[in-house]
Design a protein around this motif. Structure first.
Motif, mmCIF file in Angstrom:
data_model
loop_
_atom_site.group_PDB
_atom_site.id
_atom_site.type_symbol
_atom_site.label_atom_id
_atom_site.label_comp_id
_atom_site.label_asym_id
_atom_site.label_seq_id
_atom_site.Cartn_x
_atom_site.Cartn_y
_atom_site.Cartn_z
ATOM 1 N N HIS A 23 46.642 25.038 37.998
ATOM 2 C CA HIS A 23 45.263 26.089 38.178
ATOM 3 C C HIS A 23 45.064 26.851 39.386
ATOM 4 O O HIS A 23 44.888 26.230 40.433
ATOM 5 N N VAL A 24 45.271 28.166 39.248
ATOM 6 C CA VAL A 24 44.999 29.044 40.642
ATOM 7 C C VAL A 24 43.633 29.625 40.383
ATOM 8 O O VAL A 24 43.118 30.010 39.332
ATOM 9 N N HIS A 25 43.082 29.723 41.670
ATOM 10 C CA HIS A 25 41.442 30.388 41.684
ATOM 11 C C HIS A 25 41.413 31.461 42.465
ATOM 12 O O HIS A 25 40.515 31.987 42.360
ATOM 13 N N THR A 26 42.621 31.738 43.227
ATOM 14 C CA THR A 26 42.530 32.950 44.072
ATOM 15 C C THR A 26 43.766 33.615 43.865
ATOM 16 O O THR A 26 44.987 33.302 43.786
ATOM 17 N N PRO A 27 43.997 35.135 44.056
ATOM 18 C CA PRO A 27 44.983 35.890 43.966
ATOM 19 C C PRO A 27 45.808 36.001 45.189
ATOM 20 O O PRO A 27 45.687 35.086 46.086
ATOM 21 N N PHE A 28 46.766 36.683 45.245
ATOM 22 C CA PHE A 28 47.455 36.868 46.757
ATOM 23 C C PHE A 28 48.664 35.763 46.839
ATOM 24 O O PHE A 28 49.137 35.234 46.061
ATOM 25 N N ILE A 29 48.282 34.923 48.012
ATOM 26 C CA ILE A 29 49.185 33.807 48.413
ATOM 27 C C ILE A 29 48.921 32.636 47.400
ATOM 28 O O ILE A 29 50.188 32.168 46.762
ATOM 29 N N ALA A 30 47.781 32.138 46.990
ATOM 30 C CA ALA A 30 47.752 31.068 46.161
ATOM 31 C C ALA A 30 48.123 31.341 44.797
ATOM 32 O O ALA A 30 48.870 30.359 44.057
ATOM 33 N N HIS A 31 48.113 32.412 44.318
ATOM 34 C CA HIS A 31 48.719 33.074 43.013
ATOM 35 C C HIS A 31 50.080 32.887 42.982
ATOM 36 O O HIS A 31 50.770 32.086 42.008
ATOM 37 N N TYR A 32 50.882 33.641 43.925
ATOM 38 C CA TYR A 32 52.192 33.539 43.932
ATOM 39 C C TYR A 32 52.908 31.945 44.347
ATOM 40 O O TYR A 32 54.054 31.579 43.756
ATOM 41 N N ALA A 33 52.237 31.276 44.916
ATOM 42 C CA ALA A 33 52.520 30.080 45.294
ATOM 43 C C ALA A 33 52.584 29.269 44.040
ATOM 44 O O ALA A 33 53.427 28.416 43.663
ATOM 45 N N GLY A 34 51.316 29.350 43.301
ATOM 46 C CA GLY A 34 51.332 28.899 41.925
ATOM 47 C C GLY A 34 52.222 29.124 40.964
ATOM 48 O O GLY A 34 52.816 28.098 40.283
ATOM 49 N N ILE A 35 52.716 30.193 40.821
ATOM 50 C CA ILE A 35 53.614 30.991 39.829
ATOM 51 C C ILE A 35 55.044 30.149 40.335
ATOM 52 O O ILE A 35 55.779 29.447 39.529
ATOM 53 N N ALA A 36 55.244 30.043 41.736
ATOM 54 C CA ALA A 36 56.589 29.498 42.086
ATOM 55 C C ALA A 36 56.551 27.992 41.619
ATOM 56 O O ALA A 36 57.768 27.484 41.206
#
Length: 317
Positions: A23-36
């Protein structure tokens, strides 16, 4: 890039068998790390869409046309949302907005819940006033939030002269920090109400913030960009009546008479509602009491149960 690599390096030590959802709560770094990580672990990735970027960017990137920024913000949101397995939004109006953008990712409306301490009894009103040098009998208006241009704090400063005309001892207390703080202070001076505006900075949520809510006579809010407007519910949970415009996400939170008076998006109408509550203590007290009962619907235990049910549904697919 370095921060992204650092996050992924830390993730290498995680056991994918121990996780069912990211579950991701912020865009940018956290988003792309979560997707990976979701791809690496083979598990669903869900994100909560907290920020309506198209309403924010023009305040900070002033050298580009606003329509360009809106287009870029919408494309960015669509791109990120389409990378997700599911999406959580805090209000129906945000879900509809994302659909208009072209987002087709399955979404669920789950509002952010209120922590139990927001329903607790804080220290006395006198302690708060003494701590910040506020007059013992002065009517207090309170704003809580980031000191940012999109929060429309200048609107509150513009309506203040109309309140001071009827209640000359009134103080507008502004909590929070942010990129527009100095500009807002200068605007208060320019408007001629600097002595009636008190900036007290960031307050810890574990006590001082509750004290501020409970000491206030009226919580005032005029942001036009909220995805939900959680501070409105926090004020109600602590018995403080609200005067607010109802725009974007706040439109779904606010019900006129249930802890709040909804004001038109203009200084005259807003000022009239504030003066109404400051002039009639019984109405102010009754409205605050109704707000406490109304805010109980957003207790975090209720919202957590909704979130867990959604997690279970997502994990089964």
């Amino acid at each position: 890039i370095m921060r992204y690599r650092h996050v992924m390096a830390l993730a290498c030590g995680l056991n994918p068998r121990r996780f069912d959802i990211i579950h991701v709560h912020t865009p940018f770094i956290a988003h792309y790390a979560g997707i990976a990580l979701g791809k690496r672990f083979g598990i669903p990735v869900v994100a909560t869409y907290h920020t309506l970027f198209e309403e924010y960017l023009h305040h900070y990137v002033r050298w580009l046309p606003r329509r360009w920024l809106r287009f870029a913000a919408r494309r960015f949101s669509v791109h990120q949302c389409h990378q997700l397995d599911a999406l959580i939004v805090p209000s129906r109006i945000i879900a509809d907005t994302l659909q208009r953008y072209g987002v087709r990712t399955a979404s669920r409306v789950i509002s952010t819940g209120l922590a139990p301490e927001m329903f607790a009894q804080p220290t006395s009103e006198a302690d708060f006033r003494q701590r910040y040098g506020l007059p013992a009998k002065a009517p207090l208006l309170l704003f809580v939030g980031r000191a940012a241009f999109e929060k429309n704090i200048r609107f509150l400063i513009d309506m203040l002269p109309g309140v001071l005309a009827k209640h000359p001892q009134t103080r507008l207390v502004i909590t929070g920090e942010g990129p527009a703080l100095e500009a807002i202070k200068r605007y208060a001076h320019h408007t001629g109400v600097a002595e009636a505006v008190v900036f007290i900075g960031y307050l810890e949520r574990s006590g001082p913030l509750q004290d501020a809510y409970r000491a206030a006579d009226v919580f005032v809010f005029a942001s036009r960009t909220e995805t939900q407007g959680l501070v409105l519910l926090e004020a109600m949970a602590l018995g403080t009546p609200v005067v607010s415009t109802a725009v974007m996400g706040t439109r779904e939170v606010l019900v006129d008479g249930e802890g709040c008076l909804i004001a038109d998006d203009n200084q005259q109408g807003f000022t009239r509602k504030v003066n109404q509550l400051l002039s009639h203590a019984p109405q102010r007290i009754a409205l605050g009491a109704r707000g406490q009962a109304y805010a109980g619907q957003w207790h975090e235990d209720i919202k957590t149960a909704e979130l867990v049910a959604f997690y279970k549904q997502l994990a089964r697919h």
